[in-house]
Design a protein around this motif. Structure first.
Motif, PDB file in Angstrom:
ATOM      1  N   LEU B  49       0.832  -1.207   0.000  1.00  0.00           N
ATOM      2  CA  LEU B  49       0.000   0.000   0.000  1.00  0.00           C
ATOM      3  C   LEU B  49       0.867   1.257   0.000  1.00  0.00           C
ATOM      4  CD1 LEU B  49      -2.804  -1.098   2.500  1.00  0.00           C
ATOM      5  CD2 LEU B  49      -2.980  -0.828   0.028  1.00  0.00           C
ATOM      6  N   SER B  50       1.975   1.222   0.750  1.00  0.00           N
ATOM      7  CA  SER B  50       2.865   2.382   0.766  1.00  0.00           C
ATOM      8  C   SER B  50       3.466   2.621  -0.610  1.00  0.00           C
ATOM      9  CB  SER B  50       3.979   2.172   1.793  1.00  0.00           C
ATOM     10  OG  SER B  50       3.434   1.947   3.064  1.00  0.00           O
ATOM     11  N   ALA B  51       3.887   1.516  -1.262  1.00  0.00           N
ATOM     12  CA  ALA B  51       4.462   1.668  -2.597  1.00  0.00           C
ATOM     13  C   ALA B  51       3.439   2.219  -3.572  1.00  0.00           C
ATOM     14  CB  ALA B  51       4.983   0.316  -3.089  1.00  0.00           C
ATOM     15  N   ALA B  52       2.211   1.722  -3.438  1.00  0.00           N
ATOM     16  CA  ALA B  52       1.172   2.217  -4.338  1.00  0.00           C
ATOM     17  C   ALA B  52       0.921   3.700  -4.102  1.00  0.00           C
ATOM     18  CB  ALA B  52      -0.119   1.424  -4.133  1.00  0.00           C
ATOM     19  N   ALA B  53       0.921   4.091  -2.839  1.00  0.00           N
ATOM     20  CA  ALA B  53       0.704   5.512  -2.542  1.00  0.00           C
ATOM     21  C   ALA B  53       1.844   6.366  -3.091  1.00  0.00           C
ATOM     22  CB  ALA B  53       0.580   5.705  -1.033  1.00  0.00           C
ATOM     23  N   ALA B  54       3.093   5.881  -2.947  1.00  0.00           N
ATOM     24  CA  ALA B  54       4.238   6.640  -3.455  1.00  0.00           C
ATOM     25  C   ALA B  54       4.176   6.763  -4.967  1.00  0.00           C
ATOM     26  CB  ALA B  54       5.534   5.959  -3.029  1.00  0.00           C
ATOM     27  N   LEU B  55       3.816   5.681  -5.627  1.00  0.00           N
ATOM     28  CA  LEU B  55       3.708   5.730  -7.080  1.00  0.00           C
ATOM     29  C   LEU B  55       2.610   6.693  -7.510  1.00  0.00           C
ATOM     30  CD1 LEU B  55       4.180   1.979  -8.061  1.00  0.00           C
ATOM     31  CD2 LEU B  55       5.708   3.889  -8.574  1.00  0.00           C
ATOM     32  N   SER B  56       1.526   6.680  -6.761  1.00  0.00           N
ATOM     33  CA  SER B  56       0.442   7.595  -7.112  1.00  0.00           C
ATOM     34  C   SER B  56       0.881   9.041  -6.986  1.00  0.00           C
ATOM     35  CB  SER B  56      -0.758   7.334  -6.202  1.00  0.00           C
ATOM     36  OG  SER B  56      -1.191   6.003  -6.350  1.00  0.00           O
ATOM     37  N   ILE B  57       1.597   9.340  -5.895  1.00  0.00           N
ATOM     38  CA  ILE B  57       2.070  10.710  -5.689  1.00  0.00           C
ATOM     39  C   ILE B  57       3.055  11.093  -6.775  1.00  0.00           C
ATOM     40  CG2 ILE B  57       3.393  12.179  -4.130  1.00  0.00           C
ATOM     41  CD1 ILE B  57       2.170  10.570  -1.817  1.00  0.00           C
ATOM     42  N   ALA B  58       3.956  10.156  -7.107  1.00  0.00           N
ATOM     43  CA  ALA B  58       4.924  10.446  -8.161  1.00  0.00           C
ATOM     44  C   ALA B  58       4.227  10.673  -9.491  1.00  0.00           C
ATOM     45  CB  ALA B  58       5.919   9.301  -8.269  1.00  0.00           C
ATOM     46  N   ILE B  60       1.200  11.771  -9.959  1.00  0.00           N
ATOM     47  CA  ILE B  60       0.527  13.067  -9.952  1.00  0.00           C
ATOM     48  C   ILE B  60       1.537  14.183 -10.162  1.00  0.00           C
ATOM     49  CG2 ILE B  60      -0.740  14.677  -8.475  1.00  0.00           C
ATOM     50  CD1 ILE B  60      -2.071  12.206  -7.200  1.00  0.00           C
ATOM     51  N   GLY B  61       2.688  14.043  -9.498  1.00  0.00           N
ATOM     52  CA  GLY B  61       3.726  15.061  -9.673  1.00  0.00           C
ATOM     53  C   GLY B  61       4.205  15.142 -11.109  1.00  0.00           C
ATOM     54  N   ALA B  62       4.384  13.978 -11.731  1.00  0.00           N
ATOM     55  CA  ALA B  62       4.839  13.965 -13.123  1.00  0.00           C
ATOM     56  C   ALA B  62       3.793  14.583 -14.033  1.00  0.00           C
ATOM     57  CB  ALA B  62       5.142  12.537 -13.558  1.00  0.00           C
ATOM     58  N   TRP B  63       2.566  14.292 -13.717  1.00  0.00           N
ATOM     59  CA  TRP B  63       1.486  14.804 -14.560  1.00  0.00           C
ATOM     60  C   TRP B  63       1.418  16.316 -14.508  1.00  0.00           C
ATOM     61  CZ3 TRP B  63      -1.601  12.931 -18.197  1.00  0.00           C
ATOM     62  CH2 TRP B  63      -2.720  13.668 -18.560  1.00  0.00           C
ATOM     63  N   TYR B  64       1.756  16.863 -13.351  1.00  0.00           N
ATOM     64  CA  TYR B  64       1.635  18.317 -13.191  1.00  0.00           C
ATOM     65  C   TYR B  64       2.951  19.047 -13.403  1.00  0.00           C
ATOM     66  CZ  TYR B  64      -3.150  18.021 -11.662  1.00  0.00           C
ATOM     67  OH  TYR B  64      -4.487  17.815 -11.609  1.00  0.00           O
ATOM     68  N   GLY B  65       3.853  18.504 -14.191  1.00  0.00           N
ATOM     69  CA  GLY B  65       4.992  19.347 -14.539  1.00  0.00           C
ATOM     70  C   GLY B  65       6.318  18.659 -14.602  1.00  0.00           C
ATOM     71  N   PRO B 135      17.612  17.054 -13.279  1.00  0.00           N
ATOM     72  CA  PRO B 135      17.253  16.144 -14.368  1.00  0.00           C
ATOM     73  C   PRO B 135      16.659  14.847 -13.821  1.00  0.00           C
ATOM     74  CG  PRO B 135      19.440  17.028 -14.688  1.00  0.00           C
ATOM     75  CD  PRO B 135      19.008  17.418 -13.325  1.00  0.00           C
ATOM     76  N   ILE B 136      15.677  14.376 -14.504  1.00  0.00           N
ATOM     77  CA  ILE B 136      15.059  13.126 -14.102  1.00  0.00           C
ATOM     78  C   ILE B 136      15.923  11.986 -14.629  1.00  0.00           C
ATOM     79  CG2 ILE B 136      13.029  11.669 -14.325  1.00  0.00           C
ATOM     80  CD1 ILE B 136      11.432  14.198 -14.793  1.00  0.00           C
ATOM     81  N   PRO B 137      16.342  11.109 -13.765  1.00  0.00           N
ATOM     82  CA  PRO B 137      17.150   9.987 -14.248  1.00  0.00           C
ATOM     83  C   PRO B 137      16.386   9.222 -15.321  1.00  0.00           C
ATOM     84  CG  PRO B 137      17.125  10.054 -11.856  1.00  0.00           C
ATOM     85  CD  PRO B 137      16.137  11.049 -12.339  1.00  0.00           C
ATOM     86  N   LEU B 200      22.839  24.074 -25.958  1.00  0.00           N
ATOM     87  CA  LEU B 200      22.293  23.645 -24.660  1.00  0.00           C
ATOM     88  C   LEU B 200      21.888  22.177 -24.770  1.00  0.00           C
ATOM     89  CD1 LEU B 200      19.929  26.717 -24.207  1.00  0.00           C
ATOM     90  CD2 LEU B 200      22.098  26.386 -23.005  1.00  0.00           C
ATOM     91  N   ALA B 201      22.264  21.418 -23.797  1.00  0.00           N
ATOM     92  CA  ALA B 201      21.880  20.007 -23.767  1.00  0.00           C
ATOM     93  C   ALA B 201      21.372  19.670 -22.382  1.00  0.00           C
ATOM     94  CB  ALA B 201      23.050  19.103 -24.129  1.00  0.00           C
ATOM     95  N   GLY B 202      20.306  18.958 -22.352  1.00  0.00           N
ATOM     96  CA  GLY B 202      19.719  18.579 -21.067  1.00  0.00           C
ATOM     97  C   GLY B 202      18.330  18.024 -21.270  1.00  0.00           C
ATOM     98  N   PRO B 203      17.644  17.819 -20.195  1.00  0.00           N
ATOM     99  CA  PRO B 203      16.262  17.343 -20.316  1.00  0.00           C
ATOM    100  C   PRO B 203      15.427  18.321 -21.118  1.00  0.00           C
ATOM    101  CG  PRO B 203      17.020  17.168 -18.060  1.00  0.00           C
ATOM    102  CD  PRO B 203      18.062  17.944 -18.798  1.00  0.00           C
ATOM    103  N   ARG B 204      14.539  17.778 -21.875  1.00  0.00           N
ATOM    104  CA  ARG B 204      13.749  18.622 -22.761  1.00  0.00           C
ATOM    105  C   ARG B 204      13.014  19.712 -21.987  1.00  0.00           C
ATOM    106  NH1 ARG B 204       9.218  15.875 -26.376  1.00  0.00           N
ATOM    107  NH2 ARG B 204      11.049  14.837 -27.206  1.00  0.00           N
ATOM    108  N   ARG B 205      12.551  19.350 -20.811  1.00  0.00           N
ATOM    109  CA  ARG B 205      11.772  20.311 -20.047  1.00  0.00           C
ATOM    110  C   ARG B 205      12.620  21.458 -19.538  1.00  0.00           C
ATOM    111  NH1 ARG B 205      13.126  19.321 -14.906  1.00  0.00           N
ATOM    112  NH2 ARG B 205      14.024  17.279 -14.445  1.00  0.00           N
ATOM    113  N   SER B 206      13.958  21.286 -19.583  1.00  0.00           N
ATOM    114  CA  SER B 206      14.841  22.330 -19.089  1.00  0.00           C
ATOM    115  C   SER B 206      15.383  23.204 -20.199  1.00  0.00           C
ATOM    116  CB  SER B 206      16.015  21.701 -18.318  1.00  0.00           C
ATOM    117  OG  SER B 206      15.548  20.964 -17.218  1.00  0.00           O
TER     118      SER B 206
END
Lengths: 229, 266
Positions: B49-58, B60-65, B135-137, B200-206
């Motif tokens: 359940l903890s892992a599921a909650a962490a994945l859900s939070i992650a 949501i975070g990814a979805w919002y930016g 940067p996101i690994p 410039l080289a890096g993550p696209r979002r940057s």
């Protein structure tokens, strides 16, 4: 290792077994079925007694033991008839009687009153007597309660309107006439009239009259009336 | 049966009904087995359940930016033009730290957005650091090249932005000549005094992917105080200060006196 329901055991792996079926098995001497009944009904019964006792857990524990002992004894000795009342109602009747008996002893031990009204088999529940009549009285009480339940659940058949059913149920739950009138948006006199009309219909359904105080079709007098007599 | 007795029976009937409802209700799940087994299974469930909650939070975070943009990178040079043809340089915007960064007249734009706009530094001229992103690994690096054209006064004339790949090489491995060979199409100004080529080289979002982002970055770089002028090395510090963390920068300066290369930062 797997998650299972709390009432899963060798006797009843299927949680959908009804209480009626469990009662039938228990009456055939199946101990596991009685344990299932105890498990299902015990929690609610304990909660009810805790509410009555103001959360005195020790008292409730003792009363619960008396109740289940009496119920099992009635079943084992063939004195409980499932065709007359549901096991839940019978257990409730036993518990209600045990509770009133407890109150009587409590008051008597402290010299408050000579005795509180309302017991039919206090001695039996206390282990001082296990006479057949006591269980029969409890059966009669449970049967009467079950008939009232049927009357209220199938109130249309009994001629009760929705308003009348709501009124008598609310009043039985302790709501006052005036508060009930405000809640329902009717006058107090309307509540009073409807209440008495509902009582009359329930009496007719039960086959009793208001002139025969506290005597049901089975002849079982009320707990109060026995002590008042 | 008087009213009192009847009322009592009705009350009892209600209590029995409640008792029966609780008895017929499906009992709560519990774990069977020995206490030790129960503890193990309970711990496993808590972990799951903890892992599921962490994945859900992650998620949501990814979805919002934090998630990489789903936009596609333009295959060819993309022009973000921040000047007008007349080379008008008057009317500097407020907030610039010095006159080294020219104003940005009303622009006409020919561009294809590479991805949704980045967090934009103060386009009004104030030097604002871009958001410091880590940067996101696992996020594939992308690369863009900016051409910053400066006028005789050192002000910003226009900016061109091109998506570019370096064949999976890091910026330090890119030769200066390769940077100069990046095609931007027709320059947006004629005879610029100086052109800064910034890879410039890096993550696209940057990376800057829009007009506003490219212009803001250019203004940020040009507005930063520096101890020299003209040499590409003079812009290394400002560039490193103006880009998000995790973005590599390589600068080439092309002046009327020739090209000069710069080291890669960071």
């Amino acid at each position: 290792m797997r998650p299972v329901s709390s009432d899963s055991n060798s006797a009843d792996p299927n949680r959908s077994v009804t209480l009626a079926e469990l009662t039938r098995r228990a009456c055939q001497g199946e101990h596991a079925a009685f344990e299932q009944i105890h498990h299902r009904v015990g929690t609610g019964l304990r909660r009810m007694l805790l509410a009555r006792s103001g959360g005195r857990d020790e008292q409730v524990e003792e009363i619960c033991q008396q109740v289940w002992t009496a119920v099992w004894k009635a079943i084992a000795e063939g004195k409980y008839d499932p065709s007359r009342s549901a096991i839940t109602t019978f257990t409730y009747a036993v518990a209600n009687n045990a509770w009133v008996t407890h109150l009587r002893r409590f008051a008597r031990d402290r010299g408050f009153v000579d005795g509180l009204p309302g017991t039919v088999s206090a001695d039996a529940l206390a282990g001082e007597s296990t006479g057949e009549a006591s269980v029969d009285e409890l059966m009669a009480e449970a049967e009467l309660v079950d008939r009232v339940r049927v009357c209220l659940q199938d109130h249309a058949a009994a001629g009760l309107t929705d308003l009348e059913r709501a009124i008598v149920s609310a009043i039985a739950a302790g709501e006052g006439d005036r508060a009930l009138a405000r809640r329902l948006g009717v006058s107090s006199s309307t509540v009073n009239v409807r209440k008495h009309a509902a009582y009359a219909k329930i009496r007719a359904f039960l086959g009793v009259s208001g002139d025969t105080p506290n005597e049901g079709p089975t002849g079982a007098k009320s707990l109060d009336e026995r002590s008042d007599a | 049966m008087n009213d009192r007795r009847l009322n009592e029976l009705i009350r009892m009937a209600g209590e029995v009904s409640a008792l029966e409802r609780s008895a017929e209700a499906l009992p709560a799940l519990r774990l069977s087995g020995t206490p030790a087994q129960t503890r193990v299974v309970r711990r496993r469930w808590i972990g799951l359940l903890s892992a599921a909650a962490a994945l859900s939070i992650a998620g949501i975070g990814a979805w919002y930016g934090l998630a990489p943009s789903t936009s596609t990178v333009a295959p060819g040079p993309v022009v973000v033009d921040g000047s007008n043809p007349s080379g008008h340089t008057s009317g500097q915007t407020s907030g610039q730290t010095s006159g080294q960064a020219g104003d940005l007249p009303k622009s006409y734009v020919r561009h294809q957005p590479l991805s949704p706009a980045l967090p934009v530094p103060g386009v009004d001229g104030a030097v604002v650091r871009t958001v410091q992103n880590t940067p996101i690994p696992g996020t594939p690096d992308e690369s863009v090249v900016m051409a910053i054209y400066r006028d005789n006064a050192g002000g910003l004339r226009c900016v061109q932005l091109a998506a570019h790949t370096w064949a999976n090489r890091c910026l330090p491995d890119v030769q200066p000549s390769e940077l100069r060979d990046v095609r931007f199409g027709v320059p947006c100004v004629k005879e610029p005094k100086e052109t800064l080529l910034i890879a410039l080289a890096g993550p696209r979002r940057s990376l800057p992917t829009s007009e506003a982002g490219a212009v803001a970055l250019a203004k940020c770089i040009l507005s930063m105080p520096r101890g020299c002028d003209g040499e590409a090395s003079c812009f290394s510090g400002p560039a490193s200060q103006c880009v998000p963390a995790g973005v590599s920068v390589k600068i080439e300066a092309v002046a009327d006196r020739g090209w000069s290369s710069d080291r890669t930062v960071p």
